[in-house]
Every structure is written in C-alpha cells, then in structure tokens.
Design an enzyme around this catalytic site. Structure first.
Site, short mmCIF file in Angstrom:
data_model
loop_
_atom_site.label_atom_id
_atom_site.label_comp_id
_atom_site.label_asym_id
_atom_site.label_seq_id
_atom_site.Cartn_x
_atom_site.Cartn_y
_atom_site.Cartn_z
N ASP A 138 2.41 2.88 11.03
CA ASP A 138 2.16 1.69 11.85
C ASP A 138 2.98 0.48 11.41
OD1 ASP A 138 0.67 1.63 9.57
OD2 ASP A 138 -1.23 1.14 10.54
N ARG A 191 10.47 0.69 1.60
CA ARG A 191 9.61 -0.44 1.99
C ARG A 191 10.55 -1.65 1.92
NH1 ARG A 191 4.75 2.10 3.10
NH2 ARG A 191 4.28 3.60 1.49
N ARG A 232 2.18 13.87 -0.60
CA ARG A 232 3.24 13.53 0.36
C ARG A 232 4.37 14.54 0.36
NH1 ARG A 232 3.10 7.33 0.36
NH2 ARG A 232 5.23 7.36 -0.35
N ASP A 257 -3.08 7.63 10.85
CA ASP A 257 -3.72 6.35 11.17
C ASP A 257 -2.96 5.58 12.26
OD1 ASP A 257 -1.45 5.79 9.71
OD2 ASP A 257 -2.39 4.32 8.40
N ARG A 300 -4.48 5.34 3.16
CA ARG A 300 -4.49 3.87 3.28
C ARG A 300 -5.90 3.42 3.63
NH1 ARG A 300 0.68 0.53 5.13
NH2 ARG A 300 1.92 1.05 3.32
N GLY A 360 6.18 5.21 4.02
CA GLY A 360 5.94 6.36 3.15
C GLY A 360 6.53 7.62 3.76
N THR A 393 3.63 10.03 9.28
CA THR A 393 2.85 9.58 8.12
C THR A 393 1.74 10.60 7.86
OG1 THR A 393 1.27 7.92 7.30
CG2 THR A 393 1.50 8.06 9.66
N ASP A 427 -1.10 9.84 6.82
CA ASP A 427 -2.40 9.16 6.93
C ASP A 427 -3.13 9.42 8.24
OD1 ASP A 427 -1.75 8.09 4.47
OD2 ASP A 427 -0.99 6.21 5.30
P1 ATP Z 1 2.92 4.62 5.72
O1 ATP Z 1 1.64 3.97 6.19
O2 ATP Z 1 2.92 6.08 5.89
O3 ATP Z 1 3.36 4.21 4.37
P2 ATP Z 1 4.30 2.65 7.31
O4 ATP Z 1 5.42 2.74 8.27
O5 ATP Z 1 3.00 2.07 7.83
O6 ATP Z 1 4.09 4.10 6.71
P3 ATP Z 1 4.87 0.20 5.82
O7 ATP Z 1 5.33 0.01 4.42
O8 ATP Z 1 3.64 -0.49 6.26
O9 ATP Z 1 4.78 1.79 6.03
O10 ATP Z 1 6.03 -0.28 6.81
C1 ATP Z 1 7.34 0.22 6.65
C2 ATP Z 1 8.35 -0.88 6.85
O11 ATP Z 1 8.28 -1.38 8.20
C3 ATP Z 1 8.18 -2.09 5.99
O12 ATP Z 1 8.64 -1.94 4.66
C4 ATP Z 1 9.01 -3.12 6.76
O13 ATP Z 1 10.39 -2.91 6.53
C5 ATP Z 1 8.68 -2.75 8.22
N1 ATP Z 1 7.59 -3.62 8.72
C6 ATP Z 1 6.27 -3.56 8.43
N2 ATP Z 1 5.58 -4.54 9.03
C7 ATP Z 1 6.50 -5.27 9.73
C8 ATP Z 1 6.42 -6.44 10.56
N3 ATP Z 1 5.26 -7.07 10.79
N4 ATP Z 1 7.56 -6.90 11.11
C9 ATP Z 1 8.75 -6.30 10.87
N5 ATP Z 1 8.88 -5.20 10.10
C10 ATP Z 1 7.78 -4.69 9.52
#
Ligand code: ATP
Length: 319
Positions: free
Chosen positions: A103, A72, A252, A129, A171, A11, A125, A127
């Site tokens: 994360d 994503r 956001r 978190d 989240r 995000g 982020t 969040d």
């Molecule tokens: P926010 O919580 O603010 O949306 P975020 O980084 O946690 O941010 P996610 O959509 O959970 O958002 O993760 C972003 C991207 O990171 C995913 O779309 C994917 O490309 C990659 N990713 C997430 N989990 C994994 C994993 N276990 N292994 C490899 N890549 C991952």
C-alpha cells in the site's frame, strides 16, 4: 504507448520476479519496449534503469526476492523528488509505469498518476493488506513458510511441555497470522484487529492448562506487543516455561508457491492489457477468482479490506 517501466517497491515478496516476468513478456509480445528500474522509487529518482528483453527474465519465475531490487525511499513523499523521477522517465521516452508493491508503494503510484504520469499498481506483499484484492502476490508462499515454522515449534514445544509464542509479520493486518494459526492448529491467536489484553490471554492459557493441555502455541502479529516481555509475563503467571520466536525475514524469502506464480503471471500480463486499453491510475486485484482493476486513488482512500472475523470464531471452537 510504446515504452513502459517496471519497478518493485517496499518489502520484497516471493512472486515479485514472476510478476516482473509477466509484465516484461506480455509487453514484448505486444510490441512494447520495457525498462526495468532498480531499487524501486530510489532508482527511479537516481535514474538507474535498463532496457529488458525476454531473456532478462529467464529462470526468474521460481526465484524469491526481486532481481530488480527494492527499497524504502521515504523522500518520495516530496513533490520535487517525484518531479525528478518523472523527468527521468520522460527522458527515456517511457509512457507508463507498473509498480509492484504494497500500500505504501501504491501511495507513490497514486501521486505520480495525479502528477500526470500513468501508473498501474500490482499488489506484491506478504501482508495481504492491500485494498481491492482478495490476495496479494507473496501471501500464499509466506503462509506456507509460517505454517512450516509453527509445525516445527509444535514438535519442540510438545516435547518440552512449553508454551511457544510465535510472532508473525503482517504490519497492522492479522490475515497472515490468522490463516497460519488455523493451519498450524495454534491454541491462541492475537491480532491487531482485536483489542489485546495480556491478562485475558493468561486466563485463557490457564483454562487450557486446567483442561489438561500440556503445551500451547500462541500466534501473534508483529507490532501488537513486545513478545519477549509477553513470554516472561506468561511464564511468571502460569509457571510454565514460555519462549518467544520472532520469525522475521525468513517469512519473506523462498521460492514462490504455484499459486503466487500464477497470480503474479496473470496480474503482470493484465497490467499490459490495461495499459493498451488506455487505462492509467489503476490497481489490479483478484476478487472471487477474477482479475479486476480499481481506481488506485479510490482503492487507497475508500476501500477497506474485509477481515475474516468469522475465521477467528471458528478457530476458537477448535482450541
Ligand atoms: P510492504 O508493506 O510489503 O513493506 P509497501 O509498499 O507498503 O510494502 P512502504 O515502505 O510503505 O512499503 O512503501 C514503499 C515506498 O513507497 C516508500 O519507501 C516510498 O518510496 C513510497 N511511498 C510510501 N508512501 C508514500 C507517499 N505517501 N507518497 C509517495 N511515496 C510513498
């Protein structure tokens, strides 16, 4: 190292542009080359990247969102997809990668590091978190946005003697909701960290009405329950008009507040310091106002975010 890549993932958050700027300018100052990768891990896989110079990040410090784009890309969980991404990085002679995200994005950075490509994670982020840091880039801007929205809801809810439910992002973390609720003077706070009973909430609201409250604002974190259904239930049980407002993506956007810009600039520059010192596989944080770095794997697997449960106790005294 001579060349680095930078991407934003997950995000978007206000201050991501300031973080990219921090990375780019600090890297150039140290004589490194920088490649900006478009749309997070998706662009990395599709080999969409361009060389950045100091003017690529001009007029960016105050802009919301991320000019590199974010995405994503769940396919990045697949080892073969990541192998292609690493191949693309190596093809351009890139030695290390700075990943700005939450994360989930850290999980991607952790995997790349384990597979031999050093990454530094910056927490971006709204969040708040992410483990290993007191604050994430974007959190304080989102907090201001949510508080402003609550203030507006208060005006109309007090004029109409209404109960307002406001759904806040985060989240599965209630930090943004809790802080915004305290700053916005919300009467009731519902967080994912605390078991939720709608009947207990109704009883609390009824007790408030009995005390003479003419209106009320309930702050609730997303994913706890369906807020429209909750509004109907509260209305039915209290005989007071009740409306739910989902703030959504409004939270956001917007120009980052000064603190987020400072945090992003400092963290961006710090990621380059770490890379030059030979570090890889680290995530950057701010703890007790000092920049710190942790093993990214340790942060994901072992570090828990501390939750301000005591703040909730304080908030309850002010109902
Ligand atoms: P926010 O919580 O603010 O949306 P975020 O980084 O946690 O941010 P996610 O959509 O959970 O958002 O993760 C972003 C991207 O990171 C995913 O779309 C994917 O490309 C990659 N990713 C997430 N989990 C994994 C994993 N276990 N292994 C490899 N890549 C991952």
């Amino acid at each position: 190292i001579k060349k680095i890549g930078v991407l934003t993932s997950g995000g978007d958050a206000p201050g991501m542009n300031a973080a990219i700027r921090g990375v780019v300018r600090a890297a150039l100052t140290e004589g490194l080359e920088v490649f900006g990768i478009h749309d997070g891990y998706l662009g990395l896989y599709e080999d969409r990247m361009e060389k950045l110079d100091r003017y690529s990040v001009s007029d960016m410090i105050n802009r919301g969102g991320t000019f590199l784009g974010s995405a994503r890309f769940p396919e990045f969980r697949d080892e073969n997809v990541r192998a292609k991404a690493i191949e693309n990085l190596k093809k351009h002679g890139i030695d290390a990668l700075v990943v700005i995200g939450g994360d989930g994005s850290y999980m991607g950075a952790k995997r790349l590091t384990e597979e031999g490509f050093p990454c530094i994670g910056l927490p971006g982020t709204i969040d708040n978190d992410v483990a290993g840091t007191d604050y994430t880039i974007g959190y304080f801007t989102a907090l201001e946005t949510v508080v402003e929205a609550i203030d507006r809801l208060r005006d109309t809810s007090s004029s109409h003697q209404r109960i307002s439910i406001v759904e806040v992002m985060g989240r599965y973390c209630g930090e943004l909701t809790l802080s915004a609720a305290i700053a916005g003077g919300c009467e009731f706070i519902v967080l994912p960290e605390i078991e939720f009973s709608r009947d207990d909430l109704v009883e609390e609201i009824k007790a408030g009405i009995a005390k003479g409250k003419k209106h009320a604002i309930v702050a609730i974190t997303e994913h706890v329950c369906d807020v429209d259904e909750l509004a109907r239930y509260i209305e039915q049980e209290t005989c007071r008009e009740t409306r739910a407002t989902v703030l959504g993506h409004i939270q956001r956007g917007g120009s980052p507040v000064a603190y987020d810009r400072i945090l992003a600039s400092r963290m961006g520059a710090y990621s380059i310091e770490l890379l030059l010192q030979g570090y890889g596989g680290r995530c950057v944080g701010i703890q007790n106002e000092k920049l710190v770095h942790h093993d990214i794997i340790d942060a994901i697997e072992n570090m828990k975010r501390t939750f301000h449960l005591d703040w909730l106790e304080t908030a309850k005294k002010l109902y």
